[in-house]
Design a protein around this motif. Sequence first.
Motif, PDB file in Angstrom:
ATOM      1  N   SER A 130       0.836  -1.193   0.000  1.00 31.51           N
ATOM      2  CA  SER A 130       0.000   0.000   0.000  1.00 31.51           C
ATOM      3  C   SER A 130       0.880   1.254   0.000  1.00 31.51           C
ATOM      4  O   SER A 130       1.918   1.311   0.655  1.00 31.51           O
ATOM      5  CB  SER A 130      -0.893  -0.003   1.240  1.00 31.51           C
ATOM      6  N   ALA A 131       0.419   2.301  -0.733  1.00 27.38           N
ATOM      7  CA  ALA A 131       1.167   3.554  -0.774  1.00 27.38           C
ATOM      8  C   ALA A 131       1.056   4.294   0.549  1.00 27.38           C
ATOM      9  O   ALA A 131       1.886   5.140   0.872  1.00 27.38           O
ATOM     10  CB  ALA A 131       0.646   4.427  -1.906  1.00 27.38           C
ATOM     11  N   ILE A 132       0.033   4.003   1.343  1.00 25.83           N
ATOM     12  CA  ILE A 132      -0.173   4.676   2.617  1.00 25.83           C
ATOM     13  C   ILE A 132       0.768   4.118   3.687  1.00 25.83           C
ATOM     14  O   ILE A 132       1.134   4.806   4.625  1.00 25.83           O
ATOM     15  CB  ILE A 132      -1.631   4.520   3.079  1.00 25.83           C
ATOM     16  N   GLU A 133       1.172   2.878   3.518  1.00 23.33           N
ATOM     17  CA  GLU A 133       2.017   2.224   4.526  1.00 23.33           C
ATOM     18  C   GLU A 133       3.380   2.912   4.598  1.00 23.33           C
ATOM     19  O   GLU A 133       4.056   3.086   3.588  1.00 23.33           O
ATOM     20  CB  GLU A 133       2.196   0.748   4.155  1.00 23.33           C
ATOM     21  N   PRO A 134       3.796   3.339   5.803  1.00 24.38           N
ATOM     22  CA  PRO A 134       5.078   4.048   5.921  1.00 24.38           C
ATOM     23  C   PRO A 134       6.260   3.089   5.787  1.00 24.38           C
ATOM     24  O   PRO A 134       6.133   1.881   5.960  1.00 24.38           O
ATOM     25  CB  PRO A 134       5.023   4.647   7.329  1.00 24.38           C
ATOM     26  N   ASP A 135       7.399   3.674   5.493  1.00 25.14           N
ATOM     27  CA  ASP A 135       8.625   2.875   5.446  1.00 25.14           C
ATOM     28  C   ASP A 135       8.962   2.416   6.862  1.00 25.14           C
ATOM     29  O   ASP A 135       8.680   3.125   7.833  1.00 25.14           O
ATOM     30  CB  ASP A 135       9.787   3.699   4.887  1.00 25.14           C
ATOM     31  N   PRO A 136       9.571   1.263   7.006  1.00 23.78           N
ATOM     32  CA  PRO A 136       9.918   0.794   8.349  1.00 23.78           C
ATOM     33  C   PRO A 136      10.936   1.723   8.995  1.00 23.78           C
ATOM     34  O   PRO A 136      11.784   2.315   8.332  1.00 23.78           O
ATOM     35  CB  PRO A 136      10.509  -0.596   8.112  1.00 23.78           C
ATOM     36  N   GLN A 137      10.829   1.863  10.325  1.00 23.43           N
ATOM     37  CA  GLN A 137      11.748   2.719  11.065  1.00 23.43           C
ATOM     38  C   GLN A 137      13.122   2.074  11.100  1.00 23.43           C
ATOM     39  O   GLN A 137      13.265   0.931  11.492  1.00 23.43           O
ATOM     40  CB  GLN A 137      11.234   2.920  12.492  1.00 23.43           C
ATOM     41  N   MET A 138      14.102   2.825  10.667  1.00 29.21           N
ATOM     42  CA  MET A 138      15.472   2.328  10.681  1.00 29.21           C
ATOM     43  C   MET A 138      16.350   3.409  11.299  1.00 29.21           C
ATOM     44  O   MET A 138      16.050   4.596  11.175  1.00 29.21           O
ATOM     45  CB  MET A 138      15.947   2.013   9.262  1.00 29.21           C
ATOM     46  N   PRO A 139      17.420   3.022  11.954  1.00 27.17           N
ATOM     47  CA  PRO A 139      18.302   4.050  12.515  1.00 27.17           C
ATOM     48  C   PRO A 139      18.978   4.842  11.397  1.00 27.17           C
ATOM     49  O   PRO A 139      19.249   4.332  10.316  1.00 27.17           O
ATOM     50  CB  PRO A 139      19.314   3.246  13.322  1.00 27.17           C
ATOM     51  N   LYS A 140      19.214   6.127  11.678  1.00 29.84           N
ATOM     52  CA  LYS A 140      19.863   6.986  10.691  1.00 29.84           C
ATOM     53  C   LYS A 140      21.336   6.617  10.608  1.00 29.84           C
ATOM     54  O   LYS A 140      21.954   6.243  11.597  1.00 29.84           O
ATOM     55  CB  LYS A 140      19.709   8.449  11.078  1.00 29.84           C
ATOM     56  N   GLN A 141      21.881   6.722   9.413  1.00 25.28           N
ATOM     57  CA  GLN A 141      23.288   6.397   9.221  1.00 25.28           C
ATOM     58  C   GLN A 141      24.143   7.476   9.876  1.00 25.28           C
ATOM     59  O   GLN A 141      23.904   8.677   9.700  1.00 25.28           O
ATOM     60  CB  GLN A 141      23.600   6.298   7.736  1.00 25.28           C
ATOM     61  N   ALA A 142      25.105   7.055  10.642  1.00 28.33           N
ATOM     62  CA  ALA A 142      25.967   7.985  11.365  1.00 28.33           C
ATOM     63  C   ALA A 142      26.994   8.590  10.418  1.00 28.33           C
ATOM     64  O   ALA A 142      27.355   8.014   9.392  1.00 28.33           O
ATOM     65  CB  ALA A 142      26.686   7.255  12.492  1.00 28.33           C
ATOM     66  N   GLU A 143      27.434   9.781  10.786  1.00 27.98           N
ATOM     67  CA  GLU A 143      28.489  10.432  10.022  1.00 27.98           C
ATOM     68  C   GLU A 143      29.794   9.673  10.237  1.00 27.98           C
ATOM     69  O   GLU A 143      30.057   9.167  11.324  1.00 27.98           O
ATOM     70  CB  GLU A 143      28.664  11.873  10.502  1.00 27.98           C
ATOM     71  N   PRO A 144      30.652   9.593   9.229  1.00 30.59           N
ATOM     72  CA  PRO A 144      31.936   8.921   9.436  1.00 30.59           C
ATOM     73  C   PRO A 144      32.783   9.722  10.417  1.00 30.59           C
ATOM     74  O   PRO A 144      32.737  10.957  10.426  1.00 30.59           O
ATOM     75  CB  PRO A 144      32.556   8.884   8.051  1.00 30.59           C
ATOM     76  N   PRO A 145      33.558   9.074  11.250  1.00 32.42           N
ATOM     77  CA  PRO A 145      34.353   9.805  12.259  1.00 32.42           C
ATOM     78  C   PRO A 145      35.419  10.688  11.645  1.00 32.42           C
ATOM     79  O   PRO A 145      35.718  11.748  12.162  1.00 32.42           O
ATOM     80  CB  PRO A 145      34.979   8.697  13.094  1.00 32.42           C
ATOM     81  N   ASN A 146      35.974  10.281  10.540  1.00 31.95           N
ATOM     82  CA  ASN A 146      37.028  11.073   9.871  1.00 31.95           C
ATOM     83  C   ASN A 146      36.593  11.306   8.423  1.00 31.95           C
ATOM     84  O   ASN A 146      36.896  10.509   7.541  1.00 31.95           O
ATOM     85  CB  ASN A 146      38.367  10.348   9.893  1.00 31.95           C
ATOM     86  N   PRO A 147      35.862  12.387   8.178  1.00 28.51           N
ATOM     87  CA  PRO A 147      35.422  12.608   6.787  1.00 28.51           C
ATOM     88  C   PRO A 147      36.613  12.874   5.873  1.00 28.51           C
ATOM     89  O   PRO A 147      37.648  13.380   6.303  1.00 28.51           O
ATOM     90  CB  PRO A 147      34.509  13.837   6.897  1.00 28.51           C
ATOM     91  N   GLU A 148      36.435  12.511   4.626  1.00 26.35           N
ATOM     92  CA  GLU A 148      37.508  12.720   3.655  1.00 26.35           C
ATOM     93  C   GLU A 148      37.683  14.216   3.418  1.00 26.35           C
ATOM     94  O   GLU A 148      36.716  14.974   3.343  1.00 26.35           O
ATOM     95  CB  GLU A 148      37.167  12.029   2.339  1.00 26.35           C
ATOM     96  N   PRO A 149      38.927  14.690   3.278  1.00 30.17           N
ATOM     97  CA  PRO A 149      39.140  16.121   3.038  1.00 30.17           C
ATOM     98  C   PRO A 149      38.600  16.507   1.653  1.00 30.17           C
ATOM     99  O   PRO A 149      38.691  15.737   0.705  1.00 30.17           O
ATOM    100  CB  PRO A 149      40.656  16.283   3.111  1.00 30.17           C
ATOM    101  N   GLY A 150      38.049  17.694   1.573  1.00 30.04           N
ATOM    102  CA  GLY A 150      37.535  18.174   0.301  1.00 30.04           C
ATOM    103  C   GLY A 150      36.055  17.933   0.130  1.00 30.04           C
ATOM    104  O   GLY A 150      35.441  18.469  -0.786  1.00 30.04           O
ATOM    105  N   LEU A 151      35.441  17.116   0.997  1.00 25.73           N
ATOM    106  CA  LEU A 151      34.003  16.884   0.887  1.00 25.73           C
ATOM    107  C   LEU A 151      33.267  17.913   1.748  1.00 25.73           C
ATOM    108  O   LEU A 151      33.622  18.152   2.900  1.00 25.73           O
ATOM    109  CB  LEU A 151      33.636  15.477   1.375  1.00 25.73           C
ATOM    110  N   VAL A 152      32.267  18.541   1.171  1.00 27.27           N
ATOM    111  CA  VAL A 152      31.486  19.526   1.900  1.00 27.27           C
ATOM    112  C   VAL A 152      30.156  18.882   2.272  1.00 27.27           C
ATOM    113  O   VAL A 152      29.491  18.283   1.445  1.00 27.27           O
ATOM    114  CB  VAL A 152      31.244  20.782   1.032  1.00 27.27           C
TER     115      VAL A 152
END
Length: 93
Positions: A70-92
Amino acid sequence: MVFDQAKWHRVQPVHVALAIAIFGILAMLIVDHGPWARPHPQPAHIAYFKTTGEAVRAAGARLVPTAPKSAIEPDPQMPKQAEPPNPEPGLVH
């Protein structure tokens, strides 16, 4: 009184382990090769059809696909993806 320990016959762990191994092998042989483990022949009306669909149609029933989600049925609750601890330089972000 002095005891001669060389004459003592006590159960050693090797003997216990050997007895358990022999019992286990015998138990597996009995379970795997007993009269209840033989293949049972199927009656002709069961073994005649190769697929479930053929058997359903031969019985006079209809095979219908599962209803779409059904289009009314919501997506299942999932935890949000965490930010990486050391982001790559140059990425905004």
